[in-house]
Motif scaffolding. Sequence first.
Motif, PDB file in Angstrom:
ATOM      1  N   ALA A 489       0.834  -1.204   0.000  1.00 14.46           N
ATOM      2  CA  ALA A 489       0.000   0.000   0.000  1.00 14.46           C
ATOM      3  C   ALA A 489       0.866   1.251   0.000  1.00 14.46           C
ATOM      4  CB  ALA A 489      -0.927  -0.001   1.209  1.00 14.46           C
ATOM      5  N   ARG A 490       1.924   1.252   0.796  1.00 11.34           N
ATOM      6  CA  ARG A 490       2.814   2.412   0.818  1.00 11.34           C
ATOM      7  C   ARG A 490       3.481   2.637  -0.535  1.00 11.34           C
ATOM      8  NH1 ARG A 490       3.396   0.845   6.568  1.00 11.34           N
ATOM      9  NH2 ARG A 490       4.624  -0.995   6.016  1.00 11.34           N
ATOM     10  N   GLU A 491       3.794   1.562  -1.226  1.00 11.86           N
ATOM     11  CA  GLU A 491       4.513   1.659  -2.502  1.00 11.86           C
ATOM     12  C   GLU A 491       3.585   1.910  -3.688  1.00 11.86           C
ATOM     13  OE1 GLU A 491       7.743   1.706  -5.091  1.00 11.86           O
ATOM     14  OE2 GLU A 491       7.843   1.549  -2.904  1.00 11.86           O
ATOM     15  N   PHE A 492       2.426   1.247  -3.721  1.00 12.41           N
ATOM     16  CA  PHE A 492       1.594   1.221  -4.927  1.00 12.41           C
ATOM     17  C   PHE A 492       0.252   1.926  -4.780  1.00 12.41           C
ATOM     18  CE2 PHE A 492       4.010  -2.913  -5.330  1.00 12.41           C
ATOM     19  CZ  PHE A 492       4.829  -2.503  -6.369  1.00 12.41           C
ATOM     20  N   ALA A 493       0.047   2.703  -3.741  1.00  9.51           N
ATOM     21  CA  ALA A 493      -1.264   3.321  -3.525  1.00  9.51           C
ATOM     22  C   ALA A 493      -1.759   4.029  -4.785  1.00  9.51           C
ATOM     23  CB  ALA A 493      -1.193   4.317  -2.368  1.00  9.51           C
ATOM     24  N   GLY A 494      -2.946   3.665  -5.221  1.00 13.24           N
ATOM     25  CA  GLY A 494      -3.572   4.304  -6.370  1.00 13.24           C
ATOM     26  C   GLY A 494      -3.238   3.704  -7.713  1.00 13.24           C
ATOM     27  N   GLU A 495      -2.346   2.696  -7.772  1.00 13.66           N
ATOM     28  CA  GLU A 495      -1.820   2.212  -9.049  1.00 13.66           C
ATOM     29  C   GLU A 495      -2.589   1.015  -9.620  1.00 13.66           C
ATOM     30  OE1 GLU A 495       2.572   2.130  -9.339  1.00 13.66           O
ATOM     31  OE2 GLU A 495       2.573   3.160  -7.395  1.00 13.66           O
ATOM     32  N   GLN A 496      -3.813   0.832  -9.188  1.00 13.31           N
ATOM     33  CA  GLN A 496      -4.726  -0.162  -9.752  1.00 13.31           C
ATOM     34  C   GLN A 496      -4.243  -1.601  -9.537  1.00 13.31           C
ATOM     35  OE1 GLN A 496      -5.427   2.464 -13.548  1.00 13.31           O
ATOM     36  NE2 GLN A 496      -7.252   1.205 -13.293  1.00 13.31           N
TER      37      GLN A 496
END
Length: 552
Positions: A489-496
């Motif tokens: 979540a910290r790395e990919f938040a928002g990236e589908q």
Amino acid sequence: MNNHQILTWRSKVFYTLSFSLLSFASCSLDEYNPGGATVESLLNTPEGIEAATNGTYTYNQKLYGKEQGYALLEMGTDIWTGGANSGNSGTNGIYPQPTLMNYQGLISDNVWVKSNLWQPCYAGINLVNTALKNIGTAGVEAAKAPILEAELRFMRAWYYWHLVESFGDIPFTLEPTESIVTIANRTPVDQVYEQIFSDLQYAVDNAPSNNTDYGKITKPIAEAFSARVYLTRGRYEEALTYAQHVMNNYGYSLMPNYADLWKMDNEKNGEIIWGLNYSTNLEFNDGSNVGHSMYLMEYDTQPGMLRDVANGFPNVRYMPTKFLLNLFDETKDVRFNSSFKTTWFCNETDAAKRPEGMALGDTAIFCSKYAISSEARTGKVYKIYDINDVYRPDGTPADRFHYISLKKFEDPTRASAAETESARDVFLIRLPEMYFIAAEAEMQRGNNTAAAGYINTIRERAAINSANRQEMDITASMVTLDFILDERAREFAGEQLRWFDLKRTNKLLERVQLHNPDAKSFIKDFHMIRPIPQSELDAVTNKDTFKQNPGY
């Protein structure tokens, strides 16, 4: 017209025709061919096969970088909920109407499930099947035929993976649908996956190691997606092997500065394994990327602020859960300030319209993930929205208009403040995913020390500075499935990626109920898969065997 625009143009032409000619049987049955062209006339030449292959990529533009795609793949999870204008599927309105975000809107006639997931995936598959049927008789050069077939089979695996993960047992075929068919099958998940693995193996064996056309399938792209798919199916040894191979053999590297990933002039960087290329000529896109506007709060009605290109087009659709904000320790982890916008600076050029004491360029709005006391607010000219202004104690949003906003997808190159579409590419697979796949696979194999090593590589890149890199490291005892999901979540938040992550780990219900108060009372066991679109159920004649997924 540059090479990318030629590629996109060819794809667009074939996409437009293929959607009317090549619709899957259970999709819309209205067919219209204004030019009188036939599949045979398009696919009996090498150029036709290549155009069809290019066309298969275009269906990704129905899902990735689109409002509907963000709703389907990020919302209704533990880390996002609805902003004021999230509305229900396909319309705008003041939340909370029944929406995908809280599962009330996830019903059989949800237009986004149908038009942005089911239909484009099946249209893409049917175009692949049609091209594969004709590739052997179209005169394609012997050396080029397996490369094109590798692309086609990869894209079939890609679309079938989206479908089988989203809907469970699904209609499945390797043959093109060339006339109206009204009988649909429900092929078991395991059987669909057998074909996905077969197609991906062909792509791994036959795709080139690199390609000058950005976004075209290569061997490392095929291996990276294979790692994701094997992880999804719990085949950890294969997932680990593919992830390691991608990390170690193709020259990919992590950007030293996480914030640099999101600069518009740095989209094609060494961390991106596969990107969906949106053209700078917006006419060549099937609707452009609107990610820049989806996560943005309503800043332009606040004192001292005007809507402008630099600050973005505020659609006020999606906002972070309180849980997502609290996942970050921004004193050590650069990803919070690199991913989120907390401060807006006065851009109102008319001094008479600015608050007294506020100059151009001064802070106009400040959003904080912490409580700000009344004493600390005293004397401040700018608007303050602290954690307690925006969220109630249980995490339910109290203000859905003003909140810390995701800024990863900002596009300061848009033509005007009124332009909602962007030429920003979508990152479909980034290198850090391979590290997390390797970590999860190692953890599942009982090797937490190795898992921690992979995670620490990503966490050290996220350190505020070199002096605190070791502070970012975790120990083997800290590695759990929940920690990996937090880190993703910290790395990919928002990236589908989030919905697939929670489904794969069987954590969707648990984490939504724990961390998303808007959705926790609505999500049910059956929401682990999506509803078959009602129009598909209505179109088939074997209604006794082709039924809706349970619960819908």
